[in-house]
Scaffold this motif. Structure first.
Motif, PDB file in Angstrom:
ATOM      1  N   SER A 103       0.808  -1.224   0.000  1.00  0.00           N
ATOM      2  CA  SER A 103       0.000   0.000   0.000  1.00  0.00           C
ATOM      3  C   SER A 103       0.835   1.266   0.000  1.00  0.00           C
ATOM      4  O   SER A 103       0.295   2.366   0.184  1.00  0.00           O
ATOM      5  CB  SER A 103      -0.926   0.012   1.237  1.00  0.00           C
ATOM      6  N   GLN A 104       2.146   1.156  -0.199  1.00  0.00           N
ATOM      7  CA  GLN A 104       2.994   2.349  -0.218  1.00  0.00           C
ATOM      8  C   GLN A 104       2.551   3.292  -1.342  1.00  0.00           C
ATOM      9  O   GLN A 104       2.133   2.836  -2.413  1.00  0.00           O
ATOM     10  CB  GLN A 104       4.457   1.940  -0.432  1.00  0.00           C
ATOM     11  N   PRO A 105       2.638   4.612  -1.095  1.00  0.00           N
ATOM     12  CA  PRO A 105       2.170   5.586  -2.105  1.00  0.00           C
ATOM     13  C   PRO A 105       2.824   5.347  -3.457  1.00  0.00           C
ATOM     14  O   PRO A 105       4.019   5.040  -3.553  1.00  0.00           O
ATOM     15  CB  PRO A 105       2.590   6.932  -1.515  1.00  0.00           C
ATOM     16  N   ASP A 106       2.011   5.463  -4.475  1.00  0.00           N
ATOM     17  CA  ASP A 106       2.466   5.230  -5.849  1.00  0.00           C
ATOM     18  C   ASP A 106       2.224   6.519  -6.637  1.00  0.00           C
ATOM     19  O   ASP A 106       1.082   6.989  -6.753  1.00  0.00           O
ATOM     20  CB  ASP A 106       1.671   4.065  -6.446  1.00  0.00           C
ATOM     21  N   GLU A 107       3.288   7.116  -7.171  1.00  0.00           N
ATOM     22  CA  GLU A 107       3.154   8.402  -7.874  1.00  0.00           C
ATOM     23  C   GLU A 107       2.259   8.282  -9.095  1.00  0.00           C
ATOM     24  O   GLU A 107       1.566   9.227  -9.476  1.00  0.00           O
ATOM     25  CB  GLU A 107       4.537   8.906  -8.295  1.00  0.00           C
ATOM     26  N   ARG A 108       2.241   7.141  -9.706  1.00  0.00           N
ATOM     27  CA  ARG A 108       1.464   6.977 -10.946  1.00  0.00           C
ATOM     28  C   ARG A 108      -0.036   6.906 -10.658  1.00  0.00           C
ATOM     29  O   ARG A 108      -0.839   7.574 -11.308  1.00  0.00           O
ATOM     30  CB  ARG A 108       1.935   5.726 -11.674  1.00  0.00           C
ATOM     31  N   TYR A 109      -0.389   6.083  -9.650  1.00  0.00           N
ATOM     32  CA  TYR A 109      -1.816   5.857  -9.388  1.00  0.00           C
ATOM     33  C   TYR A 109      -2.340   6.674  -8.203  1.00  0.00           C
ATOM     34  O   TYR A 109      -3.534   6.943  -8.116  1.00  0.00           O
ATOM     35  CB  TYR A 109      -2.077   4.368  -9.118  1.00  0.00           C
ATOM     36  N   GLY A 110      -1.449   7.052  -7.293  1.00  0.00           N
ATOM     37  CA  GLY A 110      -1.899   7.777  -6.119  1.00  0.00           C
ATOM     38  C   GLY A 110      -2.641   6.876  -5.142  1.00  0.00           C
ATOM     39  O   GLY A 110      -2.404   5.660  -5.080  1.00  0.00           O
ATOM     40  N   GLY A 157      -4.070   9.603  -8.522  1.00  0.00           N
ATOM     41  CA  GLY A 157      -2.908   9.898  -9.349  1.00  0.00           C
ATOM     42  C   GLY A 157      -3.264  10.234 -10.783  1.00  0.00           C
ATOM     43  O   GLY A 157      -4.431  10.174 -11.190  1.00  0.00           O
ATOM     44  N   PRO A 158      -2.256  10.564 -11.568  1.00  0.00           N
ATOM     45  CA  PRO A 158      -2.499  10.918 -12.984  1.00  0.00           C
ATOM     46  C   PRO A 158      -3.065   9.753 -13.789  1.00  0.00           C
ATOM     47  O   PRO A 158      -3.824   9.968 -14.734  1.00  0.00           O
ATOM     48  CB  PRO A 158      -1.113  11.344 -13.495  1.00  0.00           C
ATOM     49  N   SER A 159      -2.673   8.523 -13.447  1.00  0.00           N
ATOM     50  CA  SER A 159      -3.254   7.336 -14.098  1.00  0.00           C
ATOM     51  C   SER A 159      -4.339   6.795 -13.175  1.00  0.00           C
ATOM     52  O   SER A 159      -4.036   6.323 -12.075  1.00  0.00           O
ATOM     53  CB  SER A 159      -2.190   6.278 -14.358  1.00  0.00           C
ATOM     54  N   LYS A 160      -5.575   6.873 -13.621  1.00  0.00           N
ATOM     55  CA  LYS A 160      -6.693   6.520 -12.758  1.00  0.00           C
ATOM     56  C   LYS A 160      -6.961   5.007 -12.778  1.00  0.00           C
ATOM     57  O   LYS A 160      -6.900   4.362 -13.821  1.00  0.00           O
ATOM     58  CB  LYS A 160      -7.967   7.249 -13.200  1.00  0.00           C
ATOM     59  N   LEU A 161      -7.242   4.503 -11.595  1.00  0.00           N
ATOM     60  CA  LEU A 161      -7.765   3.148 -11.441  1.00  0.00           C
ATOM     61  C   LEU A 161      -9.020   3.235 -10.580  1.00  0.00           C
ATOM     62  O   LEU A 161      -9.090   4.045  -9.654  1.00  0.00           O
ATOM     63  CB  LEU A 161      -6.761   2.227 -10.738  1.00  0.00           C
ATOM     64  N   SER A 162     -10.009   2.408 -10.869  1.00  0.00           N
ATOM     65  CA  SER A 162     -11.135   2.331  -9.948  1.00  0.00           C
ATOM     66  C   SER A 162     -10.635   1.742  -8.630  1.00  0.00           C
ATOM     67  O   SER A 162      -9.635   1.000  -8.604  1.00  0.00           O
ATOM     68  CB  SER A 162     -12.243   1.442 -10.515  1.00  0.00           C
ATOM     69  N   ASN A 163     -11.306   2.101  -7.558  1.00  0.00           N
ATOM     70  CA  ASN A 163     -10.917   1.537  -6.266  1.00  0.00           C
ATOM     71  C   ASN A 163     -10.953   0.019  -6.303  1.00  0.00           C
ATOM     72  O   ASN A 163     -10.118  -0.659  -5.681  1.00  0.00           O
ATOM     73  CB  ASN A 163     -11.839   2.061  -5.156  1.00  0.00           C
ATOM     74  N   HIS A 164     -11.933  -0.529  -7.024  1.00  0.00           N
ATOM     75  CA  HIS A 164     -12.034  -1.989  -7.106  1.00  0.00           C
ATOM     76  C   HIS A 164     -10.789  -2.577  -7.766  1.00  0.00           C
ATOM     77  O   HIS A 164     -10.197  -3.541  -7.270  1.00  0.00           O
ATOM     78  CB  HIS A 164     -13.289  -2.383  -7.893  1.00  0.00           C
ATOM     79  N   GLU A 165     -10.358  -1.979  -8.860  1.00  0.00           N
ATOM     80  CA  GLU A 165      -9.176  -2.502  -9.543  1.00  0.00           C
ATOM     81  C   GLU A 165      -7.920  -2.289  -8.704  1.00  0.00           C
ATOM     82  O   GLU A 165      -7.047  -3.161  -8.637  1.00  0.00           O
ATOM     83  CB  GLU A 165      -9.019  -1.816 -10.909  1.00  0.00           C
ATOM     84  N   TYR A 166      -7.838  -1.128  -8.046  1.00  0.00           N
ATOM     85  CA  TYR A 166      -6.677  -0.846  -7.205  1.00  0.00           C
ATOM     86  C   TYR A 166      -6.541  -1.897  -6.104  1.00  0.00           C
ATOM     87  O   TYR A 166      -5.458  -2.472  -5.901  1.00  0.00           O
ATOM     88  CB  TYR A 166      -6.816   0.552  -6.593  1.00  0.00           C
TER      89      TYR A 166
END
Length: 898
Positions: free
Chosen positions: A117-124, A170-179
């Motif tokens: 769960s560490q912060p990811d610059e791409r997905y946030g 983040g700039p590249s969006k993922l749905s919470n479900h996919e994340y």
């Protein structure tokens, strides 16, 4: 092993580890690869592997998944090595073993989740679409992990939940479900992937919604919809142990608890558990796994089922039964009287034996199996590690434990109707004439009316609207109910009352299931319904009490009010902040105790005087705890403990309460706080509201406050000083009559003592006897104007209860200044005897009047139990006693006493 690193162990290490190495090939392999771990294990063998030690070993950050995988697996090896060494050298209890393994699972899961769960610059970060807050994955531990009783080589059953849908920031969006699906997969790999160092735990995700075909992660909304529309009975059982290891536990349990635990007692759980167990037993037999100590006959699962069926039945009502620990639940089953102490002792001993054996089977090769070994080497190792000289001796002990588990399991889950043909209903498959003849043969005096009532029930709108399963249960119960009612002297009345109960509970499958699952309950129920119309009406209005009929201690256990009060307070703590729930808890408790006392009363276990003492003690306890609860939530209360006392008058004060008596109360306070009067008035109003409000579970008591100073026009509460002044200067003589039967009931003890001192001082004042007699006679005459002295009125007839009470009150007021012992609140019978001893009344008249009071109260009590009108003929056996009471009245009030 001549070239093995194991040969490098020191003699001391070898000696300390010998029991473990003689048993566990897995441990031998670990030490072969990590000889330093063997030395460390020997050095630390006297210390449990604490959670803090595990956390310390994982404190540093790990840059890659590979690094963390290795650290987690090395931790697992260290924990397992020490645990095996401690358990096989008898340094470790079962509790320590399961706690240690559960801690290991939780610590490693937390570390793995933190890593993925560490912060990811791409997905946030995942953001909730409703709250706007960062979302966190909830790892739900199911099964033995949820119960913190994980075994040493078990897989871990997990479900992944997240609170809100939405998308990442983040700039590249993922749905919470996919994340969350992505980090869930990574987490499973970190824990379960086999490497050169093995694995941490095998992970089983099949308990999630829709099982293997369902998504890996589920939102709160999707979980709620699944449980409501798709949740099956076996999932209720599985979720008993469900526990959030991370994230929003309160939010999760708010969704799951109503699914698992019904609001009322759920006896339909027996059949559901029976069906689930039958499926398991079929699979065990089909795959030839009778020697599986978990799933086979008399195994661990059957003990767990015993605990969990009662949790499903009663957990909705009693939160204390929602524990996830099997051993803790066994203790609760004994504490609550659900199982007998001998049953619990057998099941506890078997559970510990089987769990210890399960560990030793797994310790052999770190294999996830509960099968007994078949080869001689493994059998020898198992027998020795369990403390037996040989396999045969061990097997005798094992079979004895499994046999006793099977006996208790079969007794509890026996299908009471499965092998017993249902008695034929007279109204089925018979013409009207044949039906009436059969009913007459069974002893019914009005067969036509019995047939009419039963057919009316089965053709009524309520019956037609019942679910099919409820209809089937009711149809199965009716013939047995008719047969049982026919065994009593008043079968028509008994059956009519029972049919009213059936109609009242007809839409509540749980109550129908209770009667179907426990046929003996029908007999107990019919006995009570035959004996008392009042009690049958009480039970019909409060069917939740039917459960009490199953308690084998119903007619044996006398009330222990301090212990019952402690339990009641503990239950109320679980509902802090929910006023309605606490009011219901109080009502259910009071109704339960009333019912138990009534059942014991009908069985002849209570003399009337002792019964009244118990009913009064119950009222005192309810009043005490209600005052405690109300004060806690009273806005603006100015001290931790209120300085208010409830004084009981009338039947409560004289400890002569009946089942439906109201409570005559006066509230006194002694507090110098400037607004004390206003605060305690609000307090008293809330107490009255708590006790008299009709909720879904009924009321506690009706309250009568008319005996307070200045009656209905007076203040709701009085200061002690104002009360004393009123009694000395303004009270009518009838109010002092009432004071003879007043006592402290609840609240501040010091104020109770002050009240008693005032009471005794007032009662012991010298009085003009002639004037007192005139006032008593006048007061009695006024009562007769509204309650004529009918010959069949046990209370108001001449020589009846009121006359005797007035005579006792007169004797106290007239003579307490000379004989202060008369002010003791010992009851009318005892005080009449004291008056005779002091020579105030003739001994013979006193004795007959005492008997009259005792027998009239019994007659009144019996009449109220059956809600009937007394016949004049019923007083004939008391003619001598009543005449004596009339003669004593004449002696005291109508003859010249100067």
């Amino acid at each position: 092993m001549a070239d093995s690193p194991m040969t490098e162990l020191t003699p001391q290490t070898t000696s300390l580890l010998q029991p473990a190495l003689a048993h566990s090939r897995y441990l031998e392999r670990v030490f072969t690869h990590h000889p330093a771990l063997a030395e460390e294990t020997a050095e630390q063998i006297d210390l449990p592997f604490y959670r803090a030690d595990m956390l310390a070993r994982l404190a540093e950050p790990y840059p890659t998944d590979h690094d963390l995988k290795r650290a987690l697996r090395l931790l697992r090896q260290a924990v397992m090595a020490r645990l095996i060494a401690r358990e096989l050298s008898n340094r470790c209890s079962l509790e320590e073993a399961v706690t240690t393994v559960s801690d290991l699972a939780e610590v490693t899961l937390h570390k793995a989740l933190q890593h993925v769960s560490q912060p990811d610059e791409r997905y946030g970060s995942p953001i909730g679409e409703d709250s706007g807050n960062v979302q966190e994955l909830i790892i739900v531990g199911m099964g033995k992990l949820g119960g913190r009783e994980l075994n040493v080589s078990s897989d871990i059953d997990l479900i992944f939940i997240y609170p809100e849908d939405g998308e990442t920031s983040g700039p590249s969006k993922l749905s919470n479900h996919e994340y969350f699906a992505r980090i869930g997969k990574r987490l499973i790999q970190l824990i379960a992937d086999p490497t050169d160092e093995g694995f941490v735990f095998r992970v089983d995700m099949r308990l999630r919604p829709f099982g293997e075909s369902g998504p890996l992660v589920t939102s709160f909304a999707a979980l709620e919809n699944y449980l409501i529309t798709q949740g099956r009975e076996w999932e209720r059982y599985a979720w008993i142990k469900g526990r959030a290891l991370t994230g929003d536990e309160d939010g999760l349990m708010a969704l799951v608890t109503p699914f698992v635990y019904r609001k009322y007692l759920d006896y339909g759980a027996f059949q559901s558990m029976r069906e689930l167990h039958a499926q398991i037993r079929y699979e065990v037999m089909r795959t030839d796994r009778a020697d599986n100590i978990k799933l086979g006959p008399g195994g661990i699962r059957e003990i767990e089922f015993v605990c969990q069926v009662f949790q499903l039945i009663r957990g909705g009502r009693y939160k204390v039964l929602r524990t996830r620990s099997t051993l803790t639940m066994l203790n609760e089953l004994e504490t609550w009287g659900i199982l007998m102490p001998e049953q619990v002792a057998h099941l506890r001993a078997a559970y510990v034996f089987l769990r210890n054996l399960e560990h030793r089977i797994m310790y052999l090769d770190d294999a996830q199996t509960q099968m007994l070994p078949t080869n001689e080497e493994n059998r020898t190792r198992i027998a020795s590690s369990m403390g037996f000289a040989n396999w045969e001796d061990f097997r005798i002990a094992l079979d004895a434990h499994r046999a006793i588990v099977t006996v208790h399991f079969d007794q509890i889950f026996e299908d009471k109707n499965g092998n017993t043909p249902t008695p034929a209903a007279p109204w089925q498959d018979n013409g009207e004439d044949a039906c009436l003849q059969l009913l007459a043969q069974r002893g019914f005096s009005d067969p036509a009316e019995v047939r009419r009532r039963v057919l009316a029930l089965q053709s009524g709108a309520r019956y037609q609207q019942m679910p099919d399963r409820c209809r089937r249960r009711l149809d199965a119960i009716l013939p047995a109910l008719t047969e049982t009612a026919a065994r009593y002297p008043n079968p028509d009345q008994t059956l009519a009352r029972l049919l009213e109960l059936l109609e009242a509970i007809s839409r509540r499958e749980s109550y129908l299931a209770l009667l179907a699952e426990h046929p003996k309950t029908l007999q107990s129920l019919a006995g009570l319904y035959s004996a008392s119309s009042w009690l049958s009406s009480f039970l019909t209005h409060h069917p939740i009490l039917l459960d009490e009929l199953l308690d084998p201690r119903l007619l044996e256990q006398l009330p222990d009010w301090p212990a019952l009060g402690k339990r009641l307070r503990e239950e109320l703590v679980e509902h802090v902040g929910d006023t309605e729930a606490r009011m219901d808890v109080l009502r259910i408790f009071q109704h339960t105790q009333l019912f138990r006392l009534a059942a014991q009363d009908i069985a002849g276990l209570w003399p009337l005087e002792k019964l009244s003492d118990q009913l009064s003690a119950l009222a005192d306890l309810i009043l005490t705890i209600t005052m405690e609860q109300v004060w806690l939530e009273l806005p603006g209360h100015h001290r931790e403990v209120p300085r208010l006392t409830a004084i009981g008058y009338g039947k409560l004060g004289g400890k002569e309460l009946g089942y439906a008596s109201d409570l005559d109360l006066v509230f006194l306070y002694n507090d110098d706080y400037p607004d004390a009067g206003e605060i305690y008035a609000r307090f008293a109003r809330r107490i009255i509201n708590w006790m008299t409000t009709l909720t879904s579970t009924g009321v506690l008591y009706d309250i009568d406050l008319r005996l307070r100073p200045n009656g209905a026009s007076g203040l709701l509460v009085s200061s002690v000083a104002a009360f004393e002044q009123y009694q000395r200067e303004s009270a009518w003589e009838w109010e002092r009559q009432a004071l003879t039967r007043a006592r402290y009931c609840a609240g501040d003890h010091a104020i109770g003592e002050q009240f008693e001192a005032i009471r005794e001082a007032i009662l012991r004042q010298p009085r003009d006897a002639q004037k007192l007699r005139a006032e008593v006679v006048t007061m009695r005459a006024r009562m007769l104007e509204t309650h004529p002295a009918k010959e069949n009125d046990v209370k108001h007839r001449r020589g009846g209860l009121v006359d005797i009470e007035f005579m006792v009150q007169y004797l106290i007021l007239a003579h307490a200044h000379q004989f202060p012992q008369l002010t003791a609140n010992w009851g009318n019978i005892a005080l009449l005897g004291m008056a005779a001893e002091y020579g105030l009344i003739p001994a013979e008249l006193a004795e007959h009047t005492r008997n009259a009071y005792r027998e009239l109260r019994r007659l009144q009590h019996a009449s109220r139990l059956n809600e009937g009108v007394l016949e004049t003929s019923q007083f004939a056996p008391l003619a001598i006693e009543i005449a004596a009471a009339q003669a004593l009245w004449k002696l005291l009030f109508e003859e010249d006493r100067d």
